[in-house]
Scaffold this motif. Structure first.
Motif, short mmCIF file in Angstrom:
data_model
loop_
_atom_site.label_atom_id
_atom_site.label_comp_id
_atom_site.label_asym_id
_atom_site.label_seq_id
_atom_site.Cartn_x
_atom_site.Cartn_y
_atom_site.Cartn_z
N ALA A 1 0.93 -1.25 -0.15
CA ALA A 1 0.07 0.03 -0.11
C ALA A 1 0.93 1.31 -0.09
CB ALA A 1 -0.85 -0.15 1.23
N TYR A 2 2.16 1.34 0.48
CA TYR A 2 2.75 2.40 0.86
C TYR A 2 3.52 2.60 -0.65
CZ TYR A 2 6.73 5.38 1.98
OH TYR A 2 7.62 6.49 1.94
N ALA A 3 3.95 1.45 -1.46
CA ALA A 3 4.72 1.51 -2.54
C ALA A 3 3.33 2.41 -3.79
CB ALA A 3 5.07 0.05 -3.10
N LEU A 4 2.35 2.01 -3.48
CA LEU A 4 1.20 2.33 -4.50
C LEU A 4 0.64 3.56 -4.03
CD1 LEU A 4 -0.33 -0.91 -5.43
CD2 LEU A 4 1.34 0.22 -6.50
N HIS A 5 1.30 4.56 -2.91
CA HIS A 5 0.71 5.78 -2.32
C HIS A 5 -0.83 5.52 -1.93
CE1 HIS A 5 4.49 7.36 -3.94
NE2 HIS A 5 4.11 6.92 -5.04
N ALA A 6 -1.20 4.39 -1.29
CA ALA A 6 -2.77 4.06 -0.75
C ALA A 6 -2.78 4.49 0.70
CB ALA A 6 -2.95 2.77 -1.24
N LEU A 7 -1.99 4.87 1.30
CA LEU A 7 -2.12 4.88 2.73
C LEU A 7 -2.49 6.61 3.03
CD1 LEU A 7 1.32 3.34 4.12
CD2 LEU A 7 -1.04 2.43 4.01
N ASP A 8 -3.32 6.71 4.16
CA ASP A 8 -3.56 8.05 4.47
C ASP A 8 -2.25 8.72 4.98
OD1 ASP A 8 -3.58 7.23 7.17
OD2 ASP A 8 -5.62 6.83 7.13
N ASP A 9 -2.40 9.86 5.75
CA ASP A 9 -1.25 10.54 5.96
C ASP A 9 -0.63 9.84 7.37
OD1 ASP A 9 -1.16 12.31 3.99
OD2 ASP A 9 -2.16 14.03 5.01
N ASP A 10 -1.73 9.71 8.22
CA ASP A 10 -1.14 9.09 9.57
C ASP A 10 -0.55 7.77 9.25
OD1 ASP A 10 -1.31 9.14 12.47
OD2 ASP A 10 -2.60 7.30 12.24
N GLU A 11 -1.03 6.85 8.57
CA GLU A 11 -0.56 5.52 8.28
C GLU A 11 0.85 5.74 7.59
OE1 GLU A 11 -4.49 2.93 7.37
OE2 GLU A 11 -3.72 4.07 5.83
N ARG A 12 0.88 6.58 6.69
CA ARG A 12 2.19 6.74 5.75
C ARG A 12 3.41 7.11 6.93
NH1 ARG A 12 0.59 9.66 2.29
NH2 ARG A 12 1.09 11.56 3.01
N GLU A 13 2.69 8.13 7.98
CA GLU A 13 3.95 8.37 8.82
C GLU A 13 4.30 7.26 9.57
OE1 GLU A 13 2.41 11.76 11.32
OE2 GLU A 13 4.16 11.87 12.43
N ARG A 14 3.34 6.73 10.12
CA ARG A 14 3.93 5.61 11.13
C ARG A 14 4.52 4.34 10.23
NH1 ARG A 14 -1.06 3.55 14.62
NH2 ARG A 14 0.69 2.48 15.67
N PHE A 15 4.36 4.28 9.16
CA PHE A 15 4.99 3.29 8.13
C PHE A 15 6.39 3.68 8.10
CE2 PHE A 15 6.70 1.23 4.29
CZ PHE A 15 6.55 -0.05 4.61
N GLU A 16 6.53 5.14 7.57
CA GLU A 16 7.79 5.51 7.50
C GLU A 16 8.86 5.52 8.50
OE1 GLU A 16 7.05 9.37 5.68
OE2 GLU A 16 6.83 8.67 3.56
#
Length: 253
Positions: free
Chosen positions: A12-27
């Protein structure tokens, strides 16, 4: 969301499918998880290659339009001619008709246009492929800094509730800036990164104005820099800072 859940978000991260909160936590997770960072690089490269596999098909309505036009064009009936007209017709047949020449030119133009269109599409695909390769190399370089054994980081608060983390690998002599929720710069402006070398600011590249969250490989070696800064500059960047700094921070030892 548990650490185990974060491991499942690479696609989901590789396809830019996360919301801002999920992307921040995953990064934050990927910065310390070599397996996830590697999987994101591989999935991003695969997505880029799949994006190149695009063909352009004619409009399905084109055949219907051609067949419909055929049924509306009347065929001229045969007519009889006199001997004098036969001689005139024979002379005309010995030289190309204006309509035949026009048709030939139109066909040549159409073929030429098709060739140009095909060349442009091939060039577009080649450019996209080269961009994908550059993005993949850049992702590899970012991951190499974030996962280096001597990687050290420092985080600071930015205006508007945003935050920024700089990660430095002295063995690789490179740095990565990880932004989280930075506000978009004003129209026609861009965030520019700088290395601070005893008060002298050296450009370290531009941030993508459309992304307020993400990792940016800072351009050039860390070398003798002891800090970094961020300013708002005209699109394309500046040779030296032209605005008050958005942030100034020391590099981790």
């Amino acid at each position: 969301m548990t650490a185990a859940d974060l491991h499942t978000l690479t696609g989901a991260y590789a396809l830019h499918a996360l919301d801002d909160d999920e992307r921040e936590r995953f990064e934050r997770h990927a910065a310390a998880c070599a397996d996830c960072a590697r999987e994101v690089r591989e999935l991003s490269a695969a997505a880029a290659r799949l994006g190149l596999a695009v063909t352009v098909s004619p409009d399905p309505a084109l055949k219907d339009q051609v067949m419909r036009r055929i049924t509306t064009v009347r065929q001229e009936p045969p007519r009889t001619v006199s001997p004098g007209e036969l001689r005139t017709v024979g002379a005309r047949r010995r030289r190309p008709s204006r309509w035949a020449l026009a048709a030939a030119l139109a066909a040549a133009a159409a073929l030429g246009g098709t060739a140009v269109w095909q060349h442009e599409r091939a060039q577009d695909a080649q450019n996209a492929q080269e961009q994908a390769r550059r993005a993949e190399r850049r992702a590899d370089q970012v991951a190499a800094v974030l996962t280096a054994p001597d990687a050290r980081s420092r985080t600071t608060e930015l205006p508007g509730g945003a935050s920024g983390t700089v990660v430095v690998s002295r063995s690789r002599d490179r740095a990565v800036f990880v932004a989280s929720r930075m506000a978009k710069p004003p129209g026609g402006k861009v965030y520019q990164l700088w290395f601070d070398e005893a008060g002298t600011m050296r450009s370290a590249g531009l941030m993508d104005p459309g992304r307020g969250t993400g990792a940016v490989l800072m351009e050039g070696p860390v070398d003798g820099a002891s800090g970094m800064g961020i300013t708002v500059e005209p699109a394309g960047g500046s040779r030296s800072p032209t605005s008050a700094p958005v942030a100034l921070m020391g590099l981790p030892a």
